[in-house]
Motif scaffolding. Structure first.
Motif, PDB file in Angstrom:
ATOM      1  N   THR A  14       0.871  -0.788   0.059  1.00  0.00           N
ATOM      2  CA  THR A  14       0.186  -0.192   0.102  1.00  0.00           C
ATOM      3  C   THR A  14       1.330   1.060   0.098  1.00  0.00           C
ATOM      4  O   THR A  14       0.885   2.310  -0.838  1.00  0.00           O
ATOM      5  N   LEU A  15       1.643   1.072   0.763  1.00  0.00           N
ATOM      6  CA  LEU A  15       2.418   2.548   0.901  1.00  0.00           C
ATOM      7  C   LEU A  15       3.295   2.883  -0.211  1.00  0.00           C
ATOM      8  O   LEU A  15       4.027   4.030  -0.483  1.00  0.00           O
ATOM      9  N   LEU A  16       3.851   1.744  -0.974  1.00  0.00           N
ATOM     10  CA  LEU A  16       4.078   1.409  -1.645  1.00  0.00           C
ATOM     11  C   LEU A  16       4.068   2.327  -3.247  1.00  0.00           C
ATOM     12  O   LEU A  16       4.243   3.200  -4.436  1.00  0.00           O
ATOM     13  N   LEU A  17       2.211   1.831  -3.542  1.00  0.00           N
ATOM     14  CA  LEU A  17       1.155   2.659  -3.944  1.00  0.00           C
ATOM     15  C   LEU A  17       1.168   3.746  -3.921  1.00  0.00           C
ATOM     16  O   LEU A  17       1.057   4.965  -4.752  1.00  0.00           O
ATOM     17  N   VAL A  18       0.995   4.601  -2.803  1.00  0.00           N
ATOM     18  CA  VAL A  18       0.588   5.480  -2.492  1.00  0.00           C
ATOM     19  C   VAL A  18       1.681   6.763  -2.685  1.00  0.00           C
ATOM     20  O   VAL A  18       1.339   8.196  -3.165  1.00  0.00           O
ATOM     21  N   TYR A  19       3.297   5.987  -2.241  1.00  0.00           N
ATOM     22  CA  TYR A  19       4.825   6.666  -2.698  1.00  0.00           C
ATOM     23  C   TYR A  19       4.546   7.650  -4.221  1.00  0.00           C
ATOM     24  O   TYR A  19       4.808   8.069  -4.772  1.00  0.00           O
ATOM     25  N   SER A  20       4.003   6.092  -5.264  1.00  0.00           N
ATOM     26  CA  SER A  20       4.836   6.648  -6.550  1.00  0.00           C
ATOM     27  C   SER A  20       2.588   7.100  -6.628  1.00  0.00           C
ATOM     28  O   SER A  20       3.366   8.137  -7.686  1.00  0.00           O
ATOM     29  N   ALA A  21       1.933   7.248  -6.460  1.00  0.00           N
ATOM     30  CA  ALA A  21       0.964   8.220  -6.800  1.00  0.00           C
ATOM     31  C   ALA A  21       1.417   9.828  -5.553  1.00  0.00           C
ATOM     32  O   ALA A  21       0.696  10.962  -6.502  1.00  0.00           O
ATOM     33  N   TYR A  22       1.431   9.394  -4.837  1.00  0.00           N
ATOM     34  CA  TYR A  22       1.260  11.070  -4.409  1.00  0.00           C
ATOM     35  C   TYR A  22       2.913  11.777  -3.461  1.00  0.00           C
ATOM     36  O   TYR A  22       2.971  13.088  -3.330  1.00  0.00           O
ATOM     37  N   GLY A  23       3.520  10.840  -3.670  1.00  0.00           N
ATOM     38  CA  GLY A  23       4.986  11.249  -2.832  1.00  0.00           C
ATOM     39  C   GLY A  23       5.268  11.141  -1.450  1.00  0.00           C
ATOM     40  O   GLY A  23       4.696  11.035  -1.034  1.00  0.00           O
ATOM     41  N   SER A  24       5.078  12.471  -1.124  1.00  0.00           N
ATOM     42  CA  SER A  24       5.154  13.154  -0.166  1.00  0.00           C
ATOM     43  C   SER A  24       4.274  14.791   0.276  1.00  0.00           C
ATOM     44  O   SER A  24       4.755  14.937   0.515  1.00  0.00           O
ATOM     45  N   ASP A  25       3.492  14.731  -1.069  1.00  0.00           N
ATOM     46  CA  ASP A  25       3.118  15.772  -1.268  1.00  0.00           C
ATOM     47  C   ASP A  25       1.879  16.539   0.235  1.00  0.00           C
ATOM     48  O   ASP A  25       0.758  15.852   0.029  1.00  0.00           O
ATOM     49  N   PRO A  26       1.863  16.935   0.764  1.00  0.00           N
ATOM     50  CA  PRO A  26       1.459  17.484   1.956  1.00  0.00           C
ATOM     51  C   PRO A  26      -0.414  18.079   1.689  1.00  0.00           C
ATOM     52  O   PRO A  26      -1.001  17.994   2.323  1.00  0.00           O
ATOM     53  N   VAL A  27      -0.765  18.097   0.417  1.00  0.00           N
ATOM     54  CA  VAL A  27      -1.933  18.571  -0.217  1.00  0.00           C
ATOM     55  C   VAL A  27      -3.131  17.705  -0.625  1.00  0.00           C
ATOM     56  O   VAL A  27      -4.630  17.363   0.100  1.00  0.00           O
ATOM     57  N   LEU A  28      -2.021  16.612  -1.111  1.00  0.00           N
ATOM     58  CA  LEU A  28      -3.028  15.867  -1.477  1.00  0.00           C
ATOM     59  C   LEU A  28      -2.964  15.162  -0.247  1.00  0.00           C
ATOM     60  O   LEU A  28      -2.429  14.539   0.990  1.00  0.00           O
ATOM     61  N   SER A  29      -4.411  14.260   0.328  1.00  0.00           N
ATOM     62  CA  SER A  29      -4.891  13.180   1.347  1.00  0.00           C
ATOM     63  C   SER A  29      -5.038  11.907   0.619  1.00  0.00           C
ATOM     64  O   SER A  29      -6.677  11.645   0.985  1.00  0.00           O
ATOM     65  N   PRO A  30      -4.316  11.074   0.270  1.00  0.00           N
ATOM     66  CA  PRO A  30      -4.619  10.096   0.024  1.00  0.00           C
ATOM     67  C   PRO A  30      -5.425   9.132   0.999  1.00  0.00           C
ATOM     68  O   PRO A  30      -5.596   9.491   2.298  1.00  0.00           O
ATOM     69  N   GLN A  31      -5.959   7.712   0.910  1.00  0.00           N
ATOM     70  CA  GLN A  31      -7.052   7.253   2.032  1.00  0.00           C
ATOM     71  C   GLN A  31      -6.846   5.851   1.996  1.00  0.00           C
ATOM     72  O   GLN A  31      -6.521   5.369   0.952  1.00  0.00           O
ATOM     73  N   TYR A  32      -7.843   5.821   3.088  1.00  0.00           N
ATOM     74  CA  TYR A  32      -6.748   3.589   2.695  1.00  0.00           C
ATOM     75  C   TYR A  32      -8.567   3.604   3.859  1.00  0.00           C
ATOM     76  O   TYR A  32      -9.778   4.216   3.878  1.00  0.00           O
ATOM     77  N   GLN A  33      -8.636   2.741   3.272  1.00  0.00           N
ATOM     78  CA  GLN A  33      -9.911   1.912   3.747  1.00  0.00           C
ATOM     79  C   GLN A  33     -10.017   0.792   4.871  1.00  0.00           C
ATOM     80  O   GLN A  33      -9.504   0.925   5.496  1.00  0.00           O
ATOM     81  N   HIS A  34     -11.290   1.215   6.093  1.00  0.00           N
ATOM     82  CA  HIS A  34     -11.184   1.028   7.057  1.00  0.00           C
ATOM     83  C   HIS A  34     -12.590   0.395   7.597  1.00  0.00           C
ATOM     84  O   HIS A  34     -13.787   1.102   7.130  1.00  0.00           O
TER      85      HIS A  34
END
Length: 297
Positions: A14-34
């Motif tokens: 999951t972190l690998l996919l997030v890094y690919s999509a968002y890097g560390s840009d704090p403006v975007l807020s990726p989500q996860y299912q809970h």
């Protein structure tokens, strides 16, 4: 457009996919299912930014709660980890390492090789021996590349940083006492200097040229080096430390001795060569020294 929800995967993937999509840009807020444990409902919760970790999942009444990483821990990516990752061990001086970037809440500690070392093991850069110079300097990723000094250039020492140097040009009033070789510079001396005395440095250069020009007599020269160079003593110190232990050639060993021998011992060299059955070589050195006195008569 708001990022699509990311399916619940194992944290590393999951972190690998997030890094690919968002890097560390704090403006975007990726989500996860809970899945809400009370209602059983699936919710989309915002991940925590780099430098923080998940303290509490989101609910119908409250967003995701994140907490900062404690000292010496980090998260470099958007995440929903329950804890931060420990920073790597210290960069060890005994392993020839130094800190390139210190540990921070959003990044791991990064080590690099100390200056003069390279590779994963931080091995020391190789030195180029006498008669050789540095063609390509070593880096933290690459070893030194040496080259044999070309015609007109020399190197009189071992070094991991020095290239071959050009022979000095003697002027009309400072004749060449000794032509240069790839092991030593040309020697220039004014007539006034020759009339008063032959400098010890000119003697050293002259002896080296004669010695290196006689390398075909290997067995006799080995006998001479073993008898006088490796066993020589002055001021209570052994010259033998520069011998085969260093893996040096006959020329390297002779040059090291030559650079440190006192003048009295240098002037006794013809006698020492005669005792090692190299009498003709000793006589040649005598003639060379004598010729220096005749240049300006």
């Amino acid at each position: 457009m708001r990022p699509t929800a990311i399916m619940l995967l194992s944290p590393p993937l999951t972190l690998l996919l997030v890094y690919s999509a968002y890097g560390s840009d704090p403006v975007l807020s990726p989500q996860y299912q809970h899945r809400d444990p009370g209602s059983g409902q699936l919710r989309l919760c915002s991940m925590c930014p780099p430098g923080t970790h998940l303290a509490a999942d989101c609910t119908g009444a409250a967003p995701t709660r994140c907490a900062p990483c404690p000292d010496d821990q980090f998260t470099a990516l958007w995440n929903y980890l329950p804890y931060c990752l420990p920073c790597r061990n210290l960069c060890l001086e005994e392993d020839n390492q130094e800190v390139e970037r210190e540990c921070s809440p959003s990044g791991d500690r990064v080590c690099r090789c100390k200056e003069g070392h390279y590779g994963e093991l931080c091995a020391p850069h190789s030195e180029c021996g006498p008669g050789h110079g540095v063609r390509i300097s070593g880096t933290s990723q690459r070893n030194t590349v040496c080259e044999e000094c070309p015609l007109g250039y020399f190197s009189d020492s071992s070094s991991a940083v020095k290239p071959c140097r050009k022979h000095r040009a003697c002027g009309p009033w400072d004749p060449i006492v000794l032509p240069g070789s790839r092991w030593h510079d040309a020697s220039c001396l004014s007539c006034d200097g020759i009339k008063h005395r032959v400098g010890v440095e000119n003697i050293r250069a002259l002896l080296l040229q004669v010695f290196t020009g006689s390398m075909k007599r290997v067995k006799k020269l080995m006998n001479f080096v073993s008898r006088y160079i490796q066993a020589a003593e002055w001021e209570g110190e052994q010259c033998g430390v520069f011998a085969a232990r260093e893996g040096g050639s006959l020329c390297d060993q002779f040059q090291t001795w030559l650079a440190q021998a006192p003048e009295l011992q240098l002037r006794r060299l013809p006698e020492m060569l005669g005792a090692a059955h190299l009498k003709s070589l000793g006589e040649r050195i005598k003639r060379k020294i004598s010729s220096l006195d005749k240049l300006c008569r």
